[in-house]
Design an enzyme around this catalytic site. Structure first.
Site, PDB file in Angstrom:
ATOM      1  CD  GLU A  30      -2.443   1.752   0.407  1.00  0.00           C
ATOM      2  OE1 GLU A  30      -2.392   3.166   0.202  1.00  0.00           O
ATOM      3  OE2 GLU A  30      -2.944   0.859  -0.162  1.00  0.00           O
ATOM      4  CD  GLN A  31      -0.356   5.352  -3.879  1.00  0.00           C
ATOM      5  OE1 GLN A  31       0.599   5.823  -4.355  1.00  0.00           O
ATOM      6  NE2 GLN A  31      -1.755   5.756  -3.981  1.00  0.00           N
ATOM      7  NE  ARG A 104     -15.594   5.423   0.086  1.00  0.00           N
ATOM      8  CZ  ARG A 104     -15.225   4.470  -0.808  1.00  0.00           C
ATOM      9  NH1 ARG A 104     -14.367   3.557  -0.663  1.00  0.00           N
ATOM     10  NH2 ARG A 104     -16.221   4.541  -2.121  1.00  0.00           N
ATOM     11  CE1 TYR A 213     -24.256   6.295   3.619  1.00  0.00           C
ATOM     12  CE2 TYR A 213     -25.134   6.900   1.399  1.00  0.00           C
ATOM     13  CZ  TYR A 213     -24.131   6.471   2.133  1.00  0.00           C
ATOM     14  OH  TYR A 213     -22.854   6.257   1.469  1.00  0.00           O
TER      15      TYR A 213
END
Length: 406
Positions: A30-31, A104, A213
């Protein structure tokens, strides 16, 4: 078999966890210097929660998610409301699994914790991929810091600006959609209680729409909106706009929409780009998943779920083809390419539906919504999405899933 995953987003972490649970050795490159997602909410329908629960994450997911009782359509200026479909207990009754809304970063952290429980050092940070080369023996990834990693196969889960995709298939040529999107996350204390119903709302109007939402057990409200304009074409989630600019894009909209915008600390904006669906995701020992191969407009709420489906099915394909990567990649594509393409095209078609000029006039709008969102049409647009079962679709070489094109 040694597997390298480039990209530690939702799709990459789902693939990694799925592969580790199948007994494969996986490293994720992962960068970012820190494993975190940009702050925003996503919707995960039953076809996605089915996978997350199958990966043993049910308790962790449900402890941080929110569940909507249903979805509704509201008219941009008058606030007139139509039910889109029921969710809550009905989603579990009809599809076997809940429909959730989740931050997220909350989903990201749950997935990362699941990976680290099996392999604590699987996630390698500060590794920005700058190239990939393969031969008959394996694949070597090179990183911006001068280091490299070699494995048997590589999975590019490195997002819409994928370096892996560019290396395999050349530079893409995205077209500006004519749409600019806004996002923000709001603590619910800043909003009137009447706006905190557990319902996902889609405000539709001429040239724009707004989605709201709840997130994180109902503690946050997610705001996402889009507007037709041509004077901003930067495809980045990290560009800050201003409250005044966002309000100007929704001049004349219902006061509830303005209340949401005013409650956002910093609204972020990005341009939505169009890319045609790819009909091939694999070359040799390297394949793609998620936004790296099928970026989509966010108008079917399936972007994150598609990446979750990809990661899980790729792991199944490798396991059920006994590690034969050529057979596995063929089975993976057979199960995924047509479905992903259909979702991309379906999201594009919703753009015109949500922004139709008929919505400008309240009387025309009522007739239009009643026609476009009648029950049969809603089922036609959504049922095939929610009933998809990634735990059962065929992934062996030569098998073609009828569900992929249902």
């Amino acid at each position: 078999m040694k597997i390298s995953l480039v990209g530690g987003g939702i799709g990459g972490l789902t693939a990694a966890l799925s592969l580790l649970r199948q007994g494969f050795d996986v490293d994720i490159y992962e960068q970012a210097v820190e494993l975190k997602e940009v702050g925003a909410g996503i919707q995960v329908s039953a076809n996605g929660t089915r996978i997350l629960f199958a990966l043993g994450l049910e308790e962790d997911i449900m402890s941080v998610a929110a569940q909507a009782d249903g979805k509704e359509i509201r008219l941009w200026n008058t606030g007139q409301t139509w039910k889109l479909f029921d969710l809550g207990p009905l989603s579990i009754e009809r599809y076997g699994f809940p429909y959730i809304t989740i931050h997220r970063n909350d989903l990201h952290q749950v997935l990362a914790a699941g990976v680290r429980r099996i392999k604590p050092d699987a996630i390698k940070l500060s590794r920005k991929c700058v190239g990939v080369k393969q031969d008959e023996k394996g694949v070597t990834i090179t990183f911006a810091d001068g280091t490299s990693a070699t494995s048997d196969i590589v999975v590019g889960a490195d997002g819409v600006h994928s370096k892996i995709r560019e290396t395999l298939f050349g530079r893409d040529d995205p077209k500006f959609s004519g749409i600019v999107a806004w996002r923000g996350v709001i603590p619910v204390e800043r909003l009137p209680k009447r706006m905190l119903r557990p319902v996902a709302t889609n405000w539709i109007g001429p040239g724009g729409h707004v989605i709201q939402y709840l997130l994180r057990r109902g503690e946050l409200m997610n705001y996402v909106s889009v507007v037709e304009r041509s004077n901003w074409q930067v495809e980045s989630w990290s560009v800050a706009g201003t409250t005044e600019e966002c309000l100007a894009d929704y001049e004349g909209w219902n006061e509830d929409v303005h209340t949401l915008i005013k409650a956002i600390d910093v609204p972020y904006k990005w341009a939505l780009m169009l890319r045609p669906p790819m009909d091939k995701w694999t070359k040799g020992r390297v394949t793609l998943l998620g936004d790296a191969c099928h970026p989509t407009l966010p108008f079917l709420a399936q972007g994150a779920v598609m990446a979750i489906e990809d990661g899980f099915i790729l792991a199944r394909a490798l396991a059920e083809n006994n590690g034969d990567y050529e057979a596995a990649f063929a089975g993976y594509e057979a199960a995924r390419v047509e479905r992903a393409g259909k979702i991309v095209r379906g999201a594009e078609s919703n753009l015109g539906r949500f922004h139709n000029p008929a919505l400008k006039d309240p009387k025309l709008a009522e007739d239009y919504v009643n026609a476009e969102w009648q029950e049969d049409k809603i089922k036609q647009r959504y049922e095939w999405l929610f009933t998809y079962d990634a735990t059962k679709v065929p992934v062996a070489t030569g098998q073609r899933s009828p569900e992929a094109v249902a």
